[in-house]
Design a protein around this motif. Structure first.
Motif, PDB file in Angstrom:
ATOM      1  N   GLU A  86       0.818  -1.214   0.000  1.00 32.14           N
ATOM      2  CA  GLU A  86       0.000   0.000   0.000  1.00 32.14           C
ATOM      3  C   GLU A  86       0.851   1.264   0.000  1.00 32.14           C
ATOM      4  OE1 GLU A  86      -3.379   0.280   2.568  1.00 32.14           O
ATOM      5  OE2 GLU A  86      -3.756  -1.876   2.406  1.00 32.14           O
ATOM      6  N   ARG A  87       1.941   1.240   0.730  1.00 38.51           N
ATOM      7  CA  ARG A  87       2.812   2.419   0.828  1.00 38.51           C
ATOM      8  C   ARG A  87       3.452   2.739  -0.527  1.00 38.51           C
ATOM      9  NH1 ARG A  87       5.500   1.983   5.771  1.00 38.51           N
ATOM     10  NH2 ARG A  87       3.834   3.283   6.532  1.00 38.51           N
ATOM     11  N   MET A  88       3.883   1.722  -1.271  1.00 45.87           N
ATOM     12  CA  MET A  88       4.481   1.954  -2.599  1.00 45.87           C
ATOM     13  C   MET A  88       3.507   2.706  -3.496  1.00 45.87           C
ATOM     14  SD  MET A  88       7.500   0.795  -2.942  1.00 45.87           S
ATOM     15  CE  MET A  88       8.088   0.691  -1.301  1.00 45.87           C
ATOM     16  N   ALA A  89       2.272   2.227  -3.530  1.00 46.68           N
ATOM     17  CA  ALA A  89       1.271   2.856  -4.384  1.00 46.68           C
ATOM     18  C   ALA A  89       0.937   4.266  -3.887  1.00 46.68           C
ATOM     19  CB  ALA A  89       0.011   1.989  -4.442  1.00 46.68           C
ATOM     20  N   GLY A  95       5.424 -13.069 -15.966  1.00 49.94           N
ATOM     21  CA  GLY A  95       4.651 -12.378 -14.939  1.00 49.94           C
ATOM     22  C   GLY A  95       5.490 -11.984 -13.748  1.00 49.94           C
ATOM     23  N   GLY A  96       6.635 -12.613 -13.558  1.00 54.06           N
ATOM     24  CA  GLY A  96       7.525 -12.253 -12.461  1.00 54.06           C
ATOM     25  C   GLY A  96       8.049 -10.837 -12.586  1.00 54.06           C
ATOM     26  N   ARG A  97       8.057 -10.324 -13.795  1.00 53.21           N
ATOM     27  CA  ARG A  97       8.568  -8.971 -14.049  1.00 53.21           C
ATOM     28  C   ARG A  97       7.495  -7.899 -13.896  1.00 53.21           C
ATOM     29  NH1 ARG A  97      10.267  -5.661 -18.580  1.00 53.21           N
ATOM     30  NH2 ARG A  97      12.025  -4.503 -17.764  1.00 53.21           N
ATOM     31  N   ASP A  98       6.247  -8.315 -13.761  1.00 60.27           N
ATOM     32  CA  ASP A  98       5.163  -7.349 -13.556  1.00 60.27           C
ATOM     33  C   ASP A  98       5.310  -6.676 -12.206  1.00 60.27           C
ATOM     34  OD1 ASP A  98       4.070  -8.134 -15.979  1.00 60.27           O
ATOM     35  OD2 ASP A  98       2.553  -9.430 -15.057  1.00 60.27           O
ATOM     36  N   LEU A  99       4.875  -5.424 -12.139  1.00 58.19           N
ATOM     37  CA  LEU A  99       4.854  -4.732 -10.852  1.00 58.19           C
ATOM     38  C   LEU A  99       3.923  -5.478  -9.910  1.00 58.19           C
ATOM     39  CD1 LEU A  99       4.647  -1.056 -12.146  1.00 58.19           C
ATOM     40  CD2 LEU A  99       6.658  -2.236 -11.251  1.00 58.19           C
ATOM     41  N   TYR A 100       4.231  -5.388  -8.620  1.00 53.16           N
ATOM     42  CA  TYR A 100       3.491  -6.135  -7.603  1.00 53.16           C
ATOM     43  C   TYR A 100       2.304  -5.334  -7.075  1.00 53.16           C
ATOM     44  CZ  TYR A 100       2.568  -8.695  -3.289  1.00 53.16           C
ATOM     45  OH  TYR A 100       1.969  -9.405  -2.285  1.00 53.16           O
ATOM     46  N   GLY A 101       1.218  -6.019  -6.838  1.00 48.91           N
ATOM     47  CA  GLY A 101       0.081  -5.516  -6.075  1.00 48.91           C
ATOM     48  C   GLY A 101      -0.509  -4.205  -6.552  1.00 48.91           C
ATOM     49  N   LYS A 102      -0.717  -3.303  -5.605  1.00 51.27           N
ATOM     50  CA  LYS A 102      -1.378  -2.025  -5.875  1.00 51.27           C
ATOM     51  C   LYS A 102      -0.563  -1.144  -6.824  1.00 51.27           C
ATOM     52  CE  LYS A 102      -3.852  -1.962  -1.474  1.00 51.27           C
ATOM     53  NZ  LYS A 102      -5.074  -2.520  -1.963  1.00 51.27           N
ATOM     54  N   HIS A 138       1.069  -2.234  -9.374  1.00 53.39           N
ATOM     55  CA  HIS A 138       0.715  -2.753 -10.705  1.00 53.39           C
ATOM     56  C   HIS A 138      -0.559  -2.069 -11.198  1.00 53.39           C
ATOM     57  CE1 HIS A 138       0.167  -5.646 -13.976  1.00 53.39           C
ATOM     58  NE2 HIS A 138      -1.096  -5.691 -13.602  1.00 53.39           N
ATOM     59  N   ASN A 139      -1.562  -1.996 -10.333  1.00 52.06           N
ATOM     60  CA  ASN A 139      -2.837  -1.375 -10.700  1.00 52.06           C
ATOM     61  C   ASN A 139      -2.667   0.118 -10.971  1.00 52.06           C
ATOM     62  OD1 ASN A 139      -4.009  -3.890 -10.283  1.00 52.06           O
ATOM     63  ND2 ASN A 139      -4.575  -3.417  -8.179  1.00 52.06           N
ATOM     64  N   LEU A 140      -1.908   0.794 -10.126  1.00 54.03           N
ATOM     65  CA  LEU A 140      -1.679   2.226 -10.312  1.00 54.03           C
ATOM     66  C   LEU A 140      -1.017   2.483 -11.658  1.00 54.03           C
ATOM     67  CD1 LEU A 140      -0.438   4.771  -7.744  1.00 54.03           C
ATOM     68  CD2 LEU A 140       0.619   4.679  -9.981  1.00 54.03           C
ATOM     69  N   TYR A 141       0.015   1.700 -11.976  1.00 54.00           N
ATOM     70  CA  TYR A 141       0.712   1.894 -13.247  1.00 54.00           C
ATOM     71  C   TYR A 141      -0.224   1.616 -14.425  1.00 54.00           C
ATOM     72  CZ  TYR A 141       4.016   1.695 -17.048  1.00 54.00           C
ATOM     73  OH  TYR A 141       4.655   1.924 -18.240  1.00 54.00           O
ATOM     74  N   ALA A 142      -1.051   0.586 -14.316  1.00 54.02           N
ATOM     75  CA  ALA A 142      -1.987   0.263 -15.395  1.00 54.02           C
ATOM     76  C   ALA A 142      -2.945   1.420 -15.651  1.00 54.02           C
ATOM     77  CB  ALA A 142      -2.770  -1.007 -15.048  1.00 54.02           C
ATOM     78  N   GLU A 143      -3.346   2.120 -14.607  1.00 57.56           N
ATOM     79  CA  GLU A 143      -4.286   3.228 -14.729  1.00 57.56           C
ATOM     80  C   GLU A 143      -3.618   4.543 -15.136  1.00 57.56           C
ATOM     81  OE1 GLU A 143      -6.034   3.352 -10.856  1.00 57.56           O
ATOM     82  OE2 GLU A 143      -7.031   1.416 -11.107  1.00 57.56           O
ATOM     83  N   GLN A 144      -2.336   4.714 -14.783  1.00 59.58           N
ATOM     84  CA  GLN A 144      -1.690   6.012 -14.980  1.00 59.58           C
ATOM     85  C   GLN A 144      -0.346   5.920 -15.692  1.00 59.58           C
ATOM     86  OE1 GLN A 144      -1.796   8.594 -11.555  1.00 59.58           O
ATOM     87  NE2 GLN A 144      -3.541   7.501 -10.723  1.00 59.58           N
ATOM     88  N   SER A 145      -0.208   4.963 -16.577  1.00 62.03           N
ATOM     89  CA  SER A 145       1.084   4.769 -17.245  1.00 62.03           C
ATOM     90  C   SER A 145       1.517   5.986 -18.055  1.00 62.03           C
ATOM     91  CB  SER A 145       1.051   3.527 -18.132  1.00 62.03           C
ATOM     92  OG  SER A 145       0.085   3.676 -19.154  1.00 62.03           O
TER      93      SER A 145
END
Length: 188
Positions: free
Chosen positions: A29-32, A74-81, A83-90
């Motif tokens: 959560e803190r990363m996001a 998939g190991g190279r994908d960003l983790y957790g929240k 990942h979602n933040l980047y998908a929404e705001q790339s």
């Protein structure tokens, strides 16, 4: 001007083939939240993400660590929240592949920072005493001011983590802050 550099918060480094484990999972959560705060402020945000090729016997890490962050996995994908933040705001975040510990080694990071007039880098992620450390050393050698959020970095072992935090401050002149006491408090 400042930039946030988010280093290697990927599935493989959090709980995959080369896991930091619970200390990294706890940062989800803190990363996001930190990344979102910098995006909201209009700061330059960089995802500096480790990239390796399958069966690369020539890369120096192949003798030190198991295969990790392999292109196309998939190991190279960003983790957790994050990942979602980047998908929404790339469109607001610069994705940068890196193939060495330091985010500066063999990349265009310095060019991107200089062309924006950035003089200060803020670092978060894993591993405190490997990729974050080497990025901080290169930033220091290139004349950038450094801030590391001690509650937004993690490592394989507590001894290495603690040593790196001391090194950032004592040898690199970095500011070592708590994100909870600074950037996240300002956001609330």
């Amino acid at each position: 001007m400042k930039a946030l550099i988010v280093i290697d918060y990927t599935n493989d480094f959090v709980d995959g083939s080369l896991p930091v484990g619970p200390p990294a999972i706890e940062l989800d959560e803190r990363m996001a939240a930190i990344t979102q705060a910098y995006v909201d402020q209009g700061d330059f945000v960089v995802m500096a993400v480790d990239l390796h090729e399958e069966n690369d016997l020539y890369h120096p890490e192949s003798k030190l660590f198991p295969p990790h962050n392999i292109r196309g996995t998939g190991g190279r994908d960003l983790y957790g929240k994050l990942h979602n933040l980047y998908a929404e705001q790339s469109d607001s975040i610069y994705w940068m592949d890196k193939t060495r510990y330091s985010a500066f080694a063999g990349t265009d990071l310095e060019l991107k920072l200089r062309e924006r007039g950035i003089t200060e880098v803020h670092l978060i992620d894993v591993c405190t005493d490997i990729c974050v450390l080497h990025t901080a050393v290169d930033a220091y050698n290139k004349g950038f001011a450094i801030t590391v959020y001690k509650d937004a970095v993690a490592s394989f072992n507590q001894t290495g983590h603690d040593w790196a935090l001391g090194h950032f401050q004592g040898s690199l002149g970095a500011v070592v802050w708590s994100a909870e006491d600074t950037i996240l408090r300002q956001k609330k």
